[in-house]
Design an enzyme around this catalytic site. Structure first.
Site, mmCIF file in Angstrom:
data_model
loop_
_atom_site.group_PDB
_atom_site.id
_atom_site.type_symbol
_atom_site.label_atom_id
_atom_site.label_comp_id
_atom_site.label_asym_id
_atom_site.label_seq_id
_atom_site.Cartn_x
_atom_site.Cartn_y
_atom_site.Cartn_z
ATOM 1 N N GLU A 145 9.185 -28.677 31.865
ATOM 2 C CA GLU A 145 8.517 -29.182 30.671
ATOM 3 C C GLU A 145 8.860 -28.349 29.429
ATOM 4 O OE1 GLU A 145 6.886 -31.857 30.245
ATOM 5 O OE2 GLU A 145 6.671 -32.536 32.308
ATOM 6 N N PRO A 171 -4.313 -9.700 -15.407
ATOM 7 C CA PRO A 171 -4.149 -8.263 -15.181
ATOM 8 C C PRO A 171 -3.220 -7.891 -14.032
ATOM 9 C CG PRO A 171 -6.244 -9.014 -14.326
ATOM 10 C CD PRO A 171 -5.644 -10.193 -15.016
ATOM 11 N N ASP A 220 7.076 -9.222 -19.989
ATOM 12 C CA ASP A 220 6.912 -7.813 -20.335
ATOM 13 C C ASP A 220 6.685 -6.980 -19.079
ATOM 14 O OD1 ASP A 220 4.138 -7.862 -19.654
ATOM 15 O OD2 ASP A 220 3.598 -8.553 -21.655
ATOM 16 N N LYS A 263 8.079 -2.978 -22.910
ATOM 17 C CA LYS A 263 7.849 -1.954 -23.935
ATOM 18 C C LYS A 263 7.058 -0.850 -23.264
ATOM 19 C CE LYS A 263 7.812 -4.945 -27.977
ATOM 20 N NZ LYS A 263 7.100 -5.331 -29.209
ATOM 21 N N GLY A 282 1.395 -9.812 -19.859
ATOM 22 C CA GLY A 282 0.283 -9.295 -19.085
ATOM 23 C C GLY A 282 -1.028 -9.547 -19.810
ATOM 24 N N GLY A 283 -2.094 -9.868 -19.047
ATOM 25 C CA GLY A 283 -3.396 -10.119 -19.659
ATOM 26 C C GLY A 283 -3.425 -11.438 -20.397
ATOM 27 N N ASP A 284 -3.945 -11.426 -21.613
ATOM 28 C CA ASP A 284 -4.019 -12.616 -22.445
ATOM 29 C C ASP A 284 -3.026 -12.460 -23.596
ATOM 30 O OD1 ASP A 284 -6.023 -15.076 -23.280
ATOM 31 O OD2 ASP A 284 -5.219 -14.036 -25.029
ATOM 32 N N MET A 327 -4.133 0.595 -24.215
ATOM 33 C CA MET A 327 -3.017 1.479 -24.604
ATOM 34 C C MET A 327 -3.523 2.826 -25.124
ATOM 35 S SD MET A 327 -0.603 -1.401 -26.461
ATOM 36 C CE MET A 327 -1.954 -2.122 -27.404
ATOM 37 N N ALA A 378 -5.952 -2.598 -12.971
ATOM 38 C CA ALA A 378 -7.105 -3.458 -12.688
ATOM 39 C C ALA A 378 -6.678 -4.733 -11.970
ATOM 40 C CB ALA A 378 -7.822 -3.808 -13.991
#
Length: 459
Positions: free
Chosen positions: A22, A225, A248, A270, A301-303, A383, A412
């Protein structure tokens, strides 16, 4: 990833299988869908195996496999359901250069056969490294319900038309044609018959050839984040559609992995202590790729609207009439506050919230230090690793208590998140040695630490 997924071309290749029961039949049900030359070795073959051999679908050798049987063999299967015999087969096949799979024995297999959804020539393979076959079967069942049986026919018709479609320019124009066929015109035409689907391709190609090239567009996408689970659905769609992604250095590798493989990835990082891409060069890249008619994602990154140089990039695009859209992301301050179990605003504690940057293009930034130094003030400072001592000096000069809580959250939302609770007096020493992106939450302590302080005060 222990097992690398590939699709092996078995047209005309020799595949050998040892076993007559089988387990052998179950494996053959898949192998017989290929164009391989199949040889089966079994001393007591199942009646169904005999029937397959009589119909010419495979070559049956009514004996156990022996040395020489696996020469010039691409794949070899041990399906004897007998550990000793399968171990012998494994040694023979490996010695003669075949890749070996022992059925239901992951440890002794050089490759595994995944669960397969077959819509030939569309094939979906599902593997779990042998860890969860039940899960693989559930995914297979779900996909089989989602993918119509007509998908294979639609794909075969499209495959035969590929040479004609080469009349369209490569890139976005040609991709738009195929997307229109597979997700719009093709299914509608196929519902009326196979001939209609073939005719629909001719009409569709003529229409696309007559169309003027569409202008490019730029989507400014907030990557959040770092945790890919925090991306919006709109951001995921934009990454999937993008032809060029200009990102970035704050965008995590896990998010970049979500982009489609064909997309051009351009890193314009940067860095405060290393190589940086000038903003003018970034602007020029965005404009240049959009003017080529590409779908560009400027991934930040982020908003994108919070310390993301968004206005400068929008202004660079404006003279060219390039369409733009902005897809917000979760800013690092929100993720940092979540990491310490605190809200950024709270009745009775702070009536305002400030978003600050520790430095700008001209150096350290000046703020309303007097207002920030008042008890109860809360600020999210971006920063600020480089300017921690400058921030400390300005705040204490304007009356801030050296004991003011400051929490530094590095990376984070990511797996390597670090939460460092300190005071304004010890802030510069706390930020030394941080390598990842960090947000300073001025006036906030982690919830557990804050609760302990309140308990001590009450006592």
């Amino acid at each position: 990833m222990q097992h690398f997924p590939i699709f092996v071309n078995l047209r005309g290749e020799r595949v050998a299988l040892s076993g007559g029961g089988e387990a052998a039949l179950a494996k053959l049900r898949l192998l017989l869908k290929t164009e391989a030359e199949i040889h089966v070795y079994a001393e007591a073959p199942h009646a169904d195996l005999e029937a397959l051999a009589e119909s010419g679908k495979l070559t049956l050798h009514r004996r156990a496999a022996r040395a020489g049987d696996f020469a010039q063999t691409r794949l070899a299967y041990g399906a004897n359901e007998d550990h000793a015999e399968d171990t012998r087969i494994k040694a023979l096949a490996e010695a003669e250069g075949a890749l070996v799979n022992i059925v239901d024995d992951l440890h002794n297999s050089q490759f595994i056969t995944p669960a397969i959804v077959d819509r030939d020539p569309v094939t979906v393979a599902i593997g779990t490294e042998g860890a969860a076959p039940v899960l693989a079967r559930a995914i297979k069942r779900d996909l089989e319900e989602r993918l119509p049986a007509s998908l294979g026919l639609l794909t075969r018709i499209g495959k035969a038309f590929r040479a004609a479609a080469d009349a369209l320019p490569m890139g976005k124009t040609r991709r738009d044609f195929w997307a229109d066929y597979y997700f719009n015109e093709g299914p509608k035409a196929l519902a009326k018959g196979e001939d209609n689907a073939r005719e629909a391709l001719d009409a569709l190609l003529a229409r696309h050839l007559a169309q003027a090239p569409e202008p490019g567009e730029v989507a400014f996408v907030g990557a959040g984040p770092g945790d890919p689970e925090l991306l919006t659905l709109a951001a995921r769609r934009a990454l999937d559609e993008a032809e060029t992604i200009i990102h970035d250095g704050l965008v995590s590798p896990a998010i970049l992995e979500l982009a489609r493989r064909e997309a051009l990835m351009i890193d314009v990082s940067k860095r405060g202590f290393g190589r940086s891409t000038p903003q003018e060069a970034i602007n020029a890249l965005i404009v240049d790729h959009a003017l080529k008619g590409e779908k560009v994602v400027r991934l930040k990154g982020g908003d994108p609207a919070i310390y993301g140089r968004l206005d400068e990039e929008l202004e660079a695009l404006a003279p060219h009439g390039i369409a733009t859209r902005i897809l917000p992301g979760i800013t690092a301050a929100s993720a940092a506050a979540a990491a310490i179990g605190q809200s950024l605003t709270k009745r009775g504690r702070n009536t305002e919230l400030r978003f600050l940057t520790g430095h700008d293009t001209q150096g350290f930034t000046e703020q309303d230090w007097h207002a920030l130094a008042r008890p109860g003030s809360v600020a999210a400072i971006y920063m600020a690793k480089k300017g921690a001592r400058f921030l400390q000096g300005r705040l204490m000069m304007h009356g801030a208590s050296p004991a003011t809580d400051v929490t530094v959250v590095e990376n984070a939302s990511r797996p390597d998140t670090r939460v460092l609770h300190t005071t304004l007096a010890a802030l510069p020493e706390t930020t030394e040695g941080l390598s990842g992106p960090a947000v300073l939450l001025y006036g906030l302590a982690p919830r557990d630490a804050a609760a302990q302080l309140q308990l001590k005060a009450a006592q």
